[in-house]
Design a protein around this motif. Structure first.
Motif, PDB file in Angstrom:
ATOM      1  N   ALA A  40      -0.707   6.743  36.273  1.00  0.00           N
ATOM      2  CA  ALA A  40      -0.175   7.610  35.222  1.00  0.00           C
ATOM      3  C   ALA A  40      -1.259   8.097  34.271  1.00  0.00           C
ATOM      4  N   ILE A  41      -2.396   7.407  34.203  1.00  0.00           N
ATOM      5  CA  ILE A  41      -3.463   7.834  33.290  1.00  0.00           C
ATOM      6  C   ILE A  41      -4.077   9.155  33.741  1.00  0.00           C
ATOM      7  N   ASP A  42      -3.997   9.458  35.046  1.00  0.00           N
ATOM      8  CA  ASP A  42      -4.606  10.692  35.561  1.00  0.00           C
ATOM      9  C   ASP A  42      -3.963  11.951  34.970  1.00  0.00           C
ATOM     10  N   PRO A  43      -2.665  12.142  35.100  1.00  0.00           N
ATOM     11  CA  PRO A  43      -2.068  13.343  34.492  1.00  0.00           C
ATOM     12  C   PRO A  43      -2.110  13.331  32.967  1.00  0.00           C
ATOM     13  N   LEU A  44      -2.138  12.124  32.370  1.00  0.00           N
ATOM     14  CA  LEU A  44      -2.182  12.052  30.914  1.00  0.00           C
ATOM     15  C   LEU A  44      -3.495  12.631  30.387  1.00  0.00           C
ATOM     16  N   LEU A  45      -4.621  12.172  30.923  1.00  0.00           N
ATOM     17  CA  LEU A  45      -5.918  12.687  30.483  1.00  0.00           C
ATOM     18  C   LEU A  45      -6.101  14.147  30.879  1.00  0.00           C
TER      19      LEU A  45
ATOM     20  N   VAL B  92     -28.419  14.767  30.015  1.00  0.00           N
ATOM     21  CA  VAL B  92     -28.560  13.880  28.857  1.00  0.00           C
ATOM     22  C   VAL B  92     -27.306  13.952  27.990  1.00  0.00           C
ATOM     23  N   THR B  93     -26.719  15.139  27.885  1.00  0.00           N
ATOM     24  CA  THR B  93     -25.480  15.287  27.115  1.00  0.00           C
ATOM     25  C   THR B  93     -24.349  14.481  27.730  1.00  0.00           C
ATOM     26  N   ILE B  94     -24.286  14.464  29.060  1.00  0.00           N
ATOM     27  CA  ILE B  94     -23.260  13.674  29.743  1.00  0.00           C
ATOM     28  C   ILE B  94     -23.447  12.192  29.437  1.00  0.00           C
ATOM     29  N   VAL B  95     -24.700  11.727  29.482  1.00  0.00           N
ATOM     30  CA  VAL B  95     -24.983  10.327  29.139  1.00  0.00           C
ATOM     31  C   VAL B  95     -24.611  10.064  27.682  1.00  0.00           C
ATOM     32  N   GLY B  96     -24.950  11.022  26.802  1.00  0.00           N
ATOM     33  CA  GLY B  96     -24.590  10.875  25.395  1.00  0.00           C
ATOM     34  C   GLY B  96     -23.089  10.797  25.192  1.00  0.00           C
ATOM     35  N   LEU B  97     -22.336  11.585  25.961  1.00  0.00           N
ATOM     36  CA  LEU B  97     -20.875  11.538  25.892  1.00  0.00           C
ATOM     37  C   LEU B  97     -20.355  10.162  26.280  1.00  0.00           C
ATOM     38  N   VAL B  98     -20.896   9.596  27.355  1.00  0.00           N
ATOM     39  CA  VAL B  98     -20.468   8.269  27.813  1.00  0.00           C
ATOM     40  C   VAL B  98     -20.691   7.232  26.720  1.00  0.00           C
ATOM     41  N   PHE B  99     -21.882   7.222  26.140  1.00  0.00           N
ATOM     42  CA  PHE B  99     -22.215   6.203  25.141  1.00  0.00           C
ATOM     43  C   PHE B  99     -21.465   6.429  23.827  1.00  0.00           C
ATOM     44  N   LEU B 100     -21.223   7.684  23.475  1.00  0.00           N
ATOM     45  CA  LEU B 100     -20.431   7.980  22.277  1.00  0.00           C
ATOM     46  C   LEU B 100     -19.021   7.428  22.436  1.00  0.00           C
ATOM     47  N   VAL B 101     -18.416   7.695  23.577  1.00  0.00           N
ATOM     48  CA  VAL B 101     -17.051   7.229  23.820  1.00  0.00           C
ATOM     49  C   VAL B 101     -17.001   5.706  23.838  1.00  0.00           C
ATOM     50  N   ALA B 102     -18.000   5.071  24.455  1.00  0.00           N
ATOM     51  CA  ALA B 102     -18.034   3.602  24.505  1.00  0.00           C
ATOM     52  C   ALA B 102     -18.092   3.018  23.102  1.00  0.00           C
TER      53      ALA B 102
ATOM     54  N   LEU C 142     -14.723   1.015  20.555  1.00  0.00           N
ATOM     55  CA  LEU C 142     -14.698  -0.278  19.872  1.00  0.00           C
ATOM     56  C   LEU C 142     -13.737  -0.269  18.692  1.00  0.00           C
ATOM     57  N   PHE C 143     -13.413   0.920  18.202  1.00  0.00           N
ATOM     58  CA  PHE C 143     -12.564   1.039  17.015  1.00  0.00           C
ATOM     59  C   PHE C 143     -11.247   1.757  17.298  1.00  0.00           C
ATOM     60  N   VAL C 144     -11.264   2.682  18.256  1.00  0.00           N
ATOM     61  CA  VAL C 144     -10.052   3.436  18.614  1.00  0.00           C
ATOM     62  C   VAL C 144      -9.768   3.157  20.083  1.00  0.00           C
ATOM     63  N   GLY C 145      -8.836   2.266  20.352  1.00  0.00           N
ATOM     64  CA  GLY C 145      -8.634   1.785  21.717  1.00  0.00           C
ATOM     65  C   GLY C 145      -7.910   2.741  22.652  1.00  0.00           C
ATOM     66  N   SER C 146      -7.006   3.531  22.141  1.00  0.00           N
ATOM     67  CA  SER C 146      -6.177   4.376  22.992  1.00  0.00           C
ATOM     68  C   SER C 146      -7.006   5.440  23.697  1.00  0.00           C
ATOM     69  N   ALA C 147      -6.942   5.465  25.031  1.00  0.00           N
ATOM     70  CA  ALA C 147      -7.705   6.449  25.808  1.00  0.00           C
ATOM     71  C   ALA C 147      -7.250   7.864  25.499  1.00  0.00           C
ATOM     72  N   SER C 148      -5.954   8.071  25.405  1.00  0.00           N
ATOM     73  CA  SER C 148      -5.436   9.417  25.153  1.00  0.00           C
ATOM     74  C   SER C 148      -5.731   9.871  23.726  1.00  0.00           C
ATOM     75  N   ALA C 149      -5.646   8.936  22.756  1.00  0.00           N
ATOM     76  CA  ALA C 149      -5.888   9.311  21.359  1.00  0.00           C
ATOM     77  C   ALA C 149      -7.329   9.769  21.153  1.00  0.00           C
ATOM     78  N   LYS C 150      -8.288   9.048  21.761  1.00  0.00           N
ATOM     79  CA  LYS C 150      -9.694   9.440  21.609  1.00  0.00           C
ATOM     80  C   LYS C 150      -9.950  10.796  22.250  1.00  0.00           C
ATOM     81  N   TRP C 151      -9.414  11.013  23.447  1.00  0.00           N
ATOM     82  CA  TRP C 151      -9.674  12.263  24.155  1.00  0.00           C
ATOM     83  C   TRP C 151      -8.996  13.437  23.447  1.00  0.00           C
ATOM     84  N   ALA C 152      -7.851  13.175  22.839  1.00  0.00           N
ATOM     85  CA  ALA C 152      -7.172  14.228  22.079  1.00  0.00           C
ATOM     86  C   ALA C 152      -8.011  14.663  20.880  1.00  0.00           C
TER      87      ALA C 152
END
Length: 533
Positions: free
Chosen positions: A205-210, A410-420, A424-434
């Motif tokens: 279900a995470i696939d269509p959500l994201l 490098v931007t893609i790597v930066g995106l990965v590390f930013l999200v990681a 640590l503070f905002v756990g919801s996958a959908s909330a962060k991506w929104a």
């Protein structure tokens, strides 16, 4: 070799091993001392319940301070300037008190855990699960136990949060039954369920959500763009092999050897006893298993027709709005209660309905500590969300990454590390991506990077740090699972166990994405790496 060389820097070996140089031993000892320090410092933190309470007070204070500042960031949810809400106003405090009960009772993980554990408790105390584990251990080679656990943990994502309430605690039981440290089994399963959240052979279900958030963000640049819900499926399936390899190596070579000093001292009544299965138990297990299989077949028969009431309005069974997906936890309850009762009646473990209720009661007794933690956790998460502090952190981070104007890779790597980090503070996958999707997806599209690749990078970062943040709603529950075997387990113990997994996943999974991208292997159905303006 890359996996081995990176992971070995996080562990130590016995200094008496032949052929190990003193410099190598010193380096490895430094890494193990670091993990020990993490454990000691973490365990000196207040009790998790008090930690969440302290976090609540801190959020209140920060909301008061930050509410006096005007921010230029635009909240993509409202298309207006982001405002930090002061939670210390009279109206907000009154609302806090009046909604305290409903905030607690509506805390999603609470209901999931308690309802599922009622059913699992019946199956466990009847002896059904115990018998199944005995038979499984007879046919599973000991050397393949770890990858088998991680594989099951990864597949469990298909059933939403089932992995947290089923796979993780059962992994501890399985390892203990096999003569291995139960906390190592819990760590392996936790790494698969939560650390490998975005790796799966089976669409979930995470696939269509994201995808829905990705498509909305992409339409800021291209109003006609269409993104397939399975645009990351191939990458997620391939990532499963990586997660299994990382988890297997770390569990057997790093985590479990380090746990040798964590003596299993849990209450004897809570730790399962494993004796040779009797003929009566064998027969009862076969019948109970047939009951479970019959239940699964009945579920399939009811859900298979296109007109099934268990389907969403669009006809999908995997959609979050589908009654089937919303009924996963009640189904877990039923699929464990009926086989458990059958087994208990046939073996004499259950002689009356009173025994069945007692089994449920025992299961709830073990959850009392989690309920207390969940109360404070629910209040903290609600306040953090209402304050908009998490949204501010995400938007500030995304804007900083955009301002750096780095090369695409490098931007893609930066995106990965930013999200990681934000995770640590905002756990919801959908909330962060929104929050950050509407900034990063259009930005990367202008760099000729497709929304499909941006979403894949997001999923890597979102998964990798799940297992080291106490703010993740299920983190306290995993601490409770560990305390069943080692009473002194605290936040620090779990964080030090999971830190090697998190670091290796973050680095190696990011590298894997870059290699995958470089080789041009399809990310998923109708997915691309580039976007043509």
């Amino acid at each position: 070799m890359l996996l081995v060389s990176l992971c070995e820097t996080l562990c130590t070996v016995k200094q008496s091993e032949v052929g190990v140089s003193s410099a190598s031993v010193s380096k490895r000892s430094l890494s193990i001392r670091f993990l020990d320090k993490v454990e000691r410092v973490g365990n000196k933190l207040p009790d998790p319940a008090m930690l969440f309470f302290g976090g609540l007070l801190l959020v209140w204070l920060l909301s008061w301070v930050l509410s006096t500042i005007s921010f230029a960031e635009i909240d993509p949810r409202t298309s207006e300037a982001l405002v930090i809400n002061n939670l210390l106003t009279g109206a907000r405090l009154a609302d806090f008190l009046s909604s305290m009960v409903t905030t607690f009772t509506s805390f999603a993980p609470l209901g999931v855990v308690l309802v599922a554990m009622l059913g699992v408790g019946v199956a466990e105390h009847s002896g059904f699960i115990n018998a199944g584990l005995k038979l499984m251990l007879k046919v599973t080679p000991k050397q393949l136990l770890t990858p088998s656990i991680i594989l099951v943990a990864i597949v469990s994502h298909t059933a939403t949060d089932a992995g947290y309430v089923l796979v993780i605690p059962l992994a501890g039981v399985i390892f203990y039954a096999a003569g291995r440290h139960p906390l190592a089994g819990i760590a392996a399963a936790f790494a698969g369920v939560s650390g490998g959240f975005s790796a799966n052979f089976i669409p979930s279900a995470i696939d269509p959500l994201l995808q829905s958030f990705t498509q909305s963000a992409a339409r800021i640049i291209d109003p006609a763009i269409q993104i397939n819900p399975l645009n990351n499926w191939y990458f997620a399936a391939a990532s499963s092999f990586l997660i299994i390899a990382i988890g297997w190596f770390l569990t057997d070579k790093v985590v479990e050897p380090r746990l040798k000093n964590n003596v299993v001292d849990g209450d004897p009544e809570d730790i399962p006893k494993f004796e040779e299965i009797t003929s009566v138990e064998h027969k009862a297990f076969k019948v109970a298993s047939m009951v479970m299989i019959a239940g699964c077949l009945l579920l399939w028969a009811v859900s298979a027709p296109e007109s099934s009431p268990l389907r969403a309005e669009n006809g999908s069974l995997a959609d979050f709005s589908a009654p089937l997906m919303q009924s996963i936890v009640p189904l877990i309850f039923l699929l464990f209660v009926f086989p458990g009762v059958t087994f208990g009646l046939m073996t004499g473990t259950f002689k009356s309905s009173h025994d069945i209720v007692q089994a449920m009661t025992k299961a709830m007794n073990g959850m009392s500590y989690y309920i207390v933690m969940a109360f404070f956790c629910a209040l903290f998460i609600a306040a953090f969300s209402q304050s908009n502090i998490g949204a501010l952190m995400a938007l500030k981070g995304a804007a900083a990454l955009q301002a750096l104007a780095l090369p695409s890779s490098v931007t893609i790597v930066g995106l990965v590390f930013l999200v990681a980090f934000v995770n640590l503070f905002v756990g919801s996958a959908s909330a962060k991506w929104a929050l950050i999707g509407p900034i990063l997806v259009p930005m990367l599209m202008q760099l000729n990077i497709s929304p499909d690749l941006s979403q894949a990078a997001y999923r890597v970062g979102d998964s990798s740090s799940n297992i080291i943040t106490p703010l993740m709603p299920y983190f306290p529950l995993v601490v409770v699972y560990c305390q069943r075997y080692v009473k002194s387990t605290g936040i620090g113990t779990l964080m030090s166990m999971m830190l090697p997994y998190s670091i290796c996943m973050l680095v190696l999974w990011t590298a894997f994405l870059l290699i995958y991208w470089g080789l041009g292997i399809p990310l998923g159905i109708q997915a691309s790496y580039t976007y043509g303006l």
